[in-house]
Scaffold this motif. Structure first.
Motif, PDB file in Angstrom:
ATOM      1  N   TRP A  85       0.961  -1.170  -0.099  1.00 58.01           N
ATOM      2  CA  TRP A  85      -0.041   0.109  -0.067  1.00 58.01           C
ATOM      3  C   TRP A  85       0.928   1.148  -0.080  1.00 58.01           C
ATOM      4  N   VAL A 117       3.431  -1.550   3.885  1.00 59.35           N
ATOM      5  CA  VAL A 117       2.642  -0.314   3.830  1.00 59.35           C
ATOM      6  C   VAL A 117       3.645   1.039   3.973  1.00 59.35           C
ATOM      7  N   ALA A 167      -5.084  -7.114   1.856  1.00 55.57           N
ATOM      8  CA  ALA A 167      -4.247  -6.982   2.986  1.00 55.57           C
ATOM      9  C   ALA A 167      -2.730  -6.906   2.381  1.00 55.57           C
ATOM     10  N   LEU A 198      -9.083   3.056   2.357  1.00 47.38           N
ATOM     11  CA  LEU A 198      -8.315   1.538   2.561  1.00 47.38           C
ATOM     12  C   LEU A 198      -9.355   0.515   2.502  1.00 47.38           C
ATOM     13  N   ALA A 199     -10.713   1.137   2.882  1.00 44.19           N
ATOM     14  CA  ALA A 199     -11.420  -0.165   3.263  1.00 44.19           C
ATOM     15  C   ALA A 199     -11.736  -1.055   1.995  1.00 44.19           C
ATOM     16  N   ALA A 208      -5.234   2.140  11.387  1.00 41.04           N
ATOM     17  CA  ALA A 208      -5.457   1.419  10.382  1.00 41.04           C
ATOM     18  C   ALA A 208      -4.706   0.616   9.688  1.00 41.04           C
ATOM     19  N   CYS A 209      -3.398   1.216   9.268  1.00 41.18           N
ATOM     20  CA  CYS A 209      -2.603   0.624   8.556  1.00 41.18           C
ATOM     21  C   CYS A 209      -1.778  -0.720   9.396  1.00 41.18           C
ATOM     22  N   ALA A 226      -3.452  -2.269  11.833  1.00 42.91           N
ATOM     23  CA  ALA A 226      -4.342  -3.195  12.015  1.00 42.91           C
ATOM     24  C   ALA A 226      -4.097  -4.167  10.616  1.00 42.91           C
ATOM     25  N   ALA A 227      -4.134  -3.529   9.602  1.00 46.73           N
ATOM     26  CA  ALA A 227      -4.237  -4.383   8.440  1.00 46.73           C
ATOM     27  C   ALA A 227      -3.118  -5.159   7.987  1.00 46.73           C
TER      28      ALA A 227
END
Length: 437
Positions: free
Chosen positions: A274, A341, A337, A332-333, A355-356, A358-359
């Motif tokens: 990402w 990042v 995965a 990002l939703a 969020a990053c 957690a992903a």
């Protein structure tokens, strides 16, 4: 009492699927095992050109491939459930051929893999004609793939074989070579390899006439001896391309910092990145250039910059870079995965780092760059909680100072890089008063 209707059963696969590789020499070039399979098949599937190569002794029903091919495969196999099916493929079915698709579809149906009877591939024939070692020859396919993908393989002195999509492909390849600074490249178009009508056409990219398509057989392979023009920009295989390689508006991770960032991200074949705050797309693009199976998603909130990322990706040979236009973390939703990042912008957006993090799966990497004190304080807090490496990158360039030379310092970049632990970390100790939050 009502009962639910029974679940629909999966379509039955054919009794057996055999994939037969066939060349331009047709039936005469097939070994006995392939001929026996075709004579005994109840259904023969293939392209119209391939089906026309079979004699009347192959009495099975002949079914031409529909278009588009890949989505139609499950239904086509289901329509011939319980039958002996032969599928014709050009050359080696497992080399950019239908063999892979059939194997995947049959596995999804719980059926055994197909029996594959390969024929020499066009690459084997071409290398034999050219005297090129197969293991040292890079292959790029343009069959069902964008022309821009060829650009990433262009390097001075390299030999390339291009699998052509048709008679127009050589002229399209020549135009791309001229545009990318490889006009002096020698081009040889090998037509109908292995067949009675085999022949070659030769020239250079800068002299290749667009009208030549009228004289080229659709069944062709293009051999390139790559030569970069003296004034063309050199694009290395390693990260850290010249800044001039990118169209940008100033939002560009500069060359030396970019090379250090890619080193921290540590791309490996098949991994997904990402690239958040894509700017000009340089990090995602150079991630994908490290290996042909690397994938990247660039997230950029500005639509103009998002369009620029797409153009840069095409120009630098990675047209498969996915661009998502929208603000992070909302954009990002639903993304697959990531393995890594990179955050190059928007660090202070509420919830972005959370969020990053957690992903990321255990073992995934996160790298964030910033030039502002506010974002630097944020990274310092995350560094204390999660560890990793916090560095400051400073680059200075020599510039004229009157009649002398001095250093001009670029803005220093603070970089935090971290690998998510394989097991949950222990709870962090409370922050001391005055610590950055």
């Amino acid at each position: 009492m009502s009962t639910a209707p029974p679940a629909a059963s999966a379509p039955l696969p054919p009794a057996r699927v055999t994939v037969v590789g066939i060349g331009a020499d047709g039936w005469d070039g097939l070994p006995d095992a392939a001929r026996e399979a075709l004579r005994g098949a109840e259904t023969v599937v293939g392209g119209a050109r391939q089906l026309a190569l079979l004699p009347a002794a192959c009495a099975g029903e002949r079914v031409p491939w529909p278009t588009p091919l890949r989505p139609a495969v499950p239904g086509l196999l289901a329509a011939h459930a319980g039958r002996e099916v032969c599928v014709l493929a050009s050359g080696d079915p497992m080399f950019y051929g239908i063999g892979r698709t059939l194997t995947e579809v049959l596995a999804e149906a719980g059926a055994p893999p197909p029996r594959v009877l390969p024929h020499p591939s066009s690459v084997s024939y071409a290398c034999a004609r050219l005297g090129w070692p197969v293991e040292e020859t890079e292959v790029v396919t343009l069959v069902g793939r964008p022309l821009a993908g060829l650009a990433g393989a262009l390097h001075d002195g390299r030999r390339l074989l291009v699998l052509s999509a048709g008679a127009e492909t050589p002229a399209e390849v020549a135009a791309l070579l001229r545009e990318r600074g490889f006009g002096p490249t020698r081009m040889r178009v090998l037509e109908q390899l292995g067949g009675p009508d085999e022949r070659q056409a030769e020239g250079t990219a800068e002299d290749w006439p667009p009208s030549a398509s009228d004289r080229i057989d659709p069944l062709n392979v293009i051999a390139l001896d790559c030569v970069r023009a003296p004034d063309a920009l050199r694009l290395a295989a390693a990260p850290g391309l010249p800044d001039a390689a990118y169209e940008h508006d100033g939002q560009l991770t500069k060359r030396h910092v970019r090379a250090a960032t890619l080193a921290a991200l540590a791309p490996a074949p098949g991994e997904l990145l990402w690239d958040i705050g894509g700017g000009s797309g340089s990090i995602g693009i150079e991630w994908m250039r490290t290996h042909r199976t690397c994938r990247a998603v660039a997230v950029e909130r500005d639509a103009v910059r998002a369009g620029r990322i797409t153009r840069n990706a095409d120009a630098l040979g990675v047209p498969a870079l996915r661009v998502v236009t929208g603000p992070a973390p909302e954009a990002l939703a639903g993304l697959p995965a990531p393995d890594a990042v990179f955050i190059g912008g928007g660090l202070t957006a509420p919830g972005l780092l959370e969020a990053c993090w957690a992903a990321l799966p255990p073992g995934g990497r996160l790298v964030a760059n910033t030039v502002t004190l506010e974002s630097e304080a944020l990274l310092a807090g995350w560094y204390r909680r999660h560890g990793g490496e916090l560095v400051r990158l400073a680059v200075a360039h020599a510039v004229p100072v009157g009649g002398f030379t001095g250093w001009r310092q670029a803005m220093p970049v603070t970089q935090w890089s971290v690998t998510k632990p394989l097991s949950p970390a222990a709870p962090a100790a409370p922050s001391a008063p005055g610590d950055a939050q």
